[in-house]
Design a protein around this motif. Sequence first.
Motif, PDB file in Angstrom:
ATOM      1  N   ALA A  71      46.198  42.400  28.673  1.00  0.00           N
ATOM      2  CA  ALA A  71      46.822  43.899  29.464  1.00  0.00           C
ATOM      3  C   ALA A  71      45.558  44.807  29.669  1.00  0.00           C
ATOM      4  O   ALA A  71      45.632  45.669  30.652  1.00  0.00           O
ATOM      5  N   THR A  72      44.676  44.462  29.195  1.00  0.00           N
ATOM      6  CA  THR A  72      42.914  45.107  29.063  1.00  0.00           C
ATOM      7  C   THR A  72      42.583  44.662  31.421  1.00  0.00           C
ATOM      8  O   THR A  72      42.654  45.830  31.756  1.00  0.00           O
ATOM      9  N   VAL A  73      42.964  43.382  32.029  1.00  0.00           N
ATOM     10  CA  VAL A  73      43.207  43.243  33.090  1.00  0.00           C
ATOM     11  C   VAL A  73      44.078  44.074  34.002  1.00  0.00           C
ATOM     12  O   VAL A  73      43.124  45.135  34.597  1.00  0.00           O
ATOM     13  N   LEU A  74      44.938  44.341  33.583  1.00  0.00           N
ATOM     14  CA  LEU A  74      46.335  44.944  34.679  1.00  0.00           C
ATOM     15  C   LEU A  74      45.538  46.509  34.187  1.00  0.00           C
ATOM     16  O   LEU A  74      46.204  46.405  35.065  1.00  0.00           O
ATOM     17  N   LEU A  75      45.362  46.630  33.115  1.00  0.00           N
ATOM     18  CA  LEU A  75      45.608  48.254  33.029  1.00  0.00           C
ATOM     19  C   LEU A  75      44.159  48.854  33.696  1.00  0.00           C
ATOM     20  O   LEU A  75      43.870  49.633  34.358  1.00  0.00           O
ATOM     21  N   GLY A  76      42.615  47.925  34.137  1.00  0.00           N
ATOM     22  CA  GLY A  76      41.844  48.411  34.612  1.00  0.00           C
ATOM     23  C   GLY A  76      42.188  47.471  36.408  1.00  0.00           C
ATOM     24  O   GLY A  76      41.488  48.737  37.385  1.00  0.00           O
ATOM     25  N   HIS A  77      42.473  46.840  36.683  1.00  0.00           N
ATOM     26  CA  HIS A  77      43.623  46.885  37.987  1.00  0.00           C
ATOM     27  C   HIS A  77      44.485  47.665  38.392  1.00  0.00           C
ATOM     28  O   HIS A  77      43.947  48.222  39.228  1.00  0.00           O
ATOM     29  N   GLY A  78      44.995  48.044  37.237  1.00  0.00           N
ATOM     30  CA  GLY A  78      45.806  48.998  37.950  1.00  0.00           C
ATOM     31  C   GLY A  78      45.463  50.512  38.202  1.00  0.00           C
ATOM     32  O   GLY A  78      45.365  51.294  39.059  1.00  0.00           O
ATOM     33  N   SER A  79      44.214  50.697  37.701  1.00  0.00           N
ATOM     34  CA  SER A  79      43.556  51.946  37.577  1.00  0.00           C
ATOM     35  C   SER A  79      42.588  51.896  38.365  1.00  0.00           C
ATOM     36  O   SER A  79      42.614  53.063  39.253  1.00  0.00           O
ATOM     37  N   SER A  80      41.690  51.025  39.056  1.00  0.00           N
ATOM     38  CA  SER A  80      40.846  51.034  40.119  1.00  0.00           C
ATOM     39  C   SER A  80      41.592  50.299  41.073  1.00  0.00           C
ATOM     40  O   SER A  80      41.019  50.219  42.119  1.00  0.00           O
ATOM     41  N   GLY A  81      42.792  49.006  40.723  1.00  0.00           N
ATOM     42  CA  GLY A  81      42.605  48.661  42.592  1.00  0.00           C
ATOM     43  C   GLY A  81      42.359  46.602  42.219  1.00  0.00           C
ATOM     44  O   GLY A  81      42.063  46.672  43.371  1.00  0.00           O
ATOM     45  N   SER A  82      41.207  47.044  41.894  1.00  0.00           N
ATOM     46  CA  SER A  82      39.898  46.017  42.416  1.00  0.00           C
ATOM     47  C   SER A  82      40.027  45.232  40.650  1.00  0.00           C
ATOM     48  O   SER A  82      40.227  45.294  39.379  1.00  0.00           O
ATOM     49  N   PHE A  83      39.806  43.545  40.890  1.00  0.00           N
ATOM     50  CA  PHE A  83      39.880  42.937  40.036  1.00  0.00           C
ATOM     51  C   PHE A  83      38.696  42.486  39.383  1.00  0.00           C
ATOM     52  O   PHE A  83      38.264  42.898  37.973  1.00  0.00           O
ATOM     53  N   ASP A  88      36.261  45.256  39.227  1.00  0.00           N
ATOM     54  CA  ASP A  88      36.116  46.057  38.550  1.00  0.00           C
ATOM     55  C   ASP A  88      37.535  45.384  36.899  1.00  0.00           C
ATOM     56  O   ASP A  88      36.572  46.474  35.543  1.00  0.00           O
ATOM     57  N   ALA A  89      38.111  45.410  36.731  1.00  0.00           N
ATOM     58  CA  ALA A  89      39.281  44.975  35.947  1.00  0.00           C
ATOM     59  C   ALA A  89      38.382  44.074  35.418  1.00  0.00           C
ATOM     60  O   ALA A  89      38.091  44.431  33.646  1.00  0.00           O
ATOM     61  N   GLY A  90      37.998  43.190  35.126  1.00  0.00           N
ATOM     62  CA  GLY A  90      36.901  41.986  34.631  1.00  0.00           C
ATOM     63  C   GLY A  90      35.542  42.363  33.955  1.00  0.00           C
ATOM     64  O   GLY A  90      35.380  42.055  33.017  1.00  0.00           O
ATOM     65  N   ILE A  91      35.181  43.678  34.785  1.00  0.00           N
ATOM     66  CA  ILE A  91      34.122  44.285  33.762  1.00  0.00           C
ATOM     67  C   ILE A  91      34.656  45.069  32.855  1.00  0.00           C
ATOM     68  O   ILE A  91      33.977  44.462  31.986  1.00  0.00           O
ATOM     69  N   VAL A  92      35.305  45.878  33.302  1.00  0.00           N
ATOM     70  CA  VAL A  92      36.336  46.661  31.421  1.00  0.00           C
ATOM     71  C   VAL A  92      36.488  45.674  30.408  1.00  0.00           C
ATOM     72  O   VAL A  92      36.663  45.964  30.034  1.00  0.00           O
ATOM     73  N   ALA A  93      37.455  44.268  31.201  1.00  0.00           N
ATOM     74  CA  ALA A  93      37.823  43.283  30.120  1.00  0.00           C
ATOM     75  C   ALA A  93      36.964  43.277  29.695  1.00  0.00           C
ATOM     76  O   ALA A  93      36.700  42.752  28.777  1.00  0.00           O
ATOM     77  N   GLY A  94      35.206  42.692  29.829  1.00  0.00           N
ATOM     78  CA  GLY A  94      34.249  42.272  29.410  1.00  0.00           C
ATOM     79  C   GLY A  94      33.866  42.738  28.255  1.00  0.00           C
ATOM     80  O   GLY A  94      32.854  42.492  27.533  1.00  0.00           O
ATOM     81  N   ALA A  95      33.548  44.164  28.685  1.00  0.00           N
ATOM     82  CA  ALA A  95      32.405  45.395  27.736  1.00  0.00           C
ATOM     83  C   ALA A  95      33.607  44.969  26.523  1.00  0.00           C
ATOM     84  O   ALA A  95      33.222  45.483  25.525  1.00  0.00           O
TER      85      ALA A  95
END
Length: 54
Positions: free
Chosen positions: A33-45, A47-54
Amino acid sequence: MRAYAELMRHGSARRLMLASTTGKLGFAVFPLATVLLGHGSSGSFLDAGIVAGA
């Protein structure tokens, strides 16, 4: 596998398994869910990976 099948025939074991699976589902889905939310917000996987890693 046969031992699990015999165990699941008992109603109390089946209820316990269902309750524990439902309880653990949130922990399993949270990273996805964190990755999908990050991808939906930024459009970039990326950025989503960085958010999920943090």
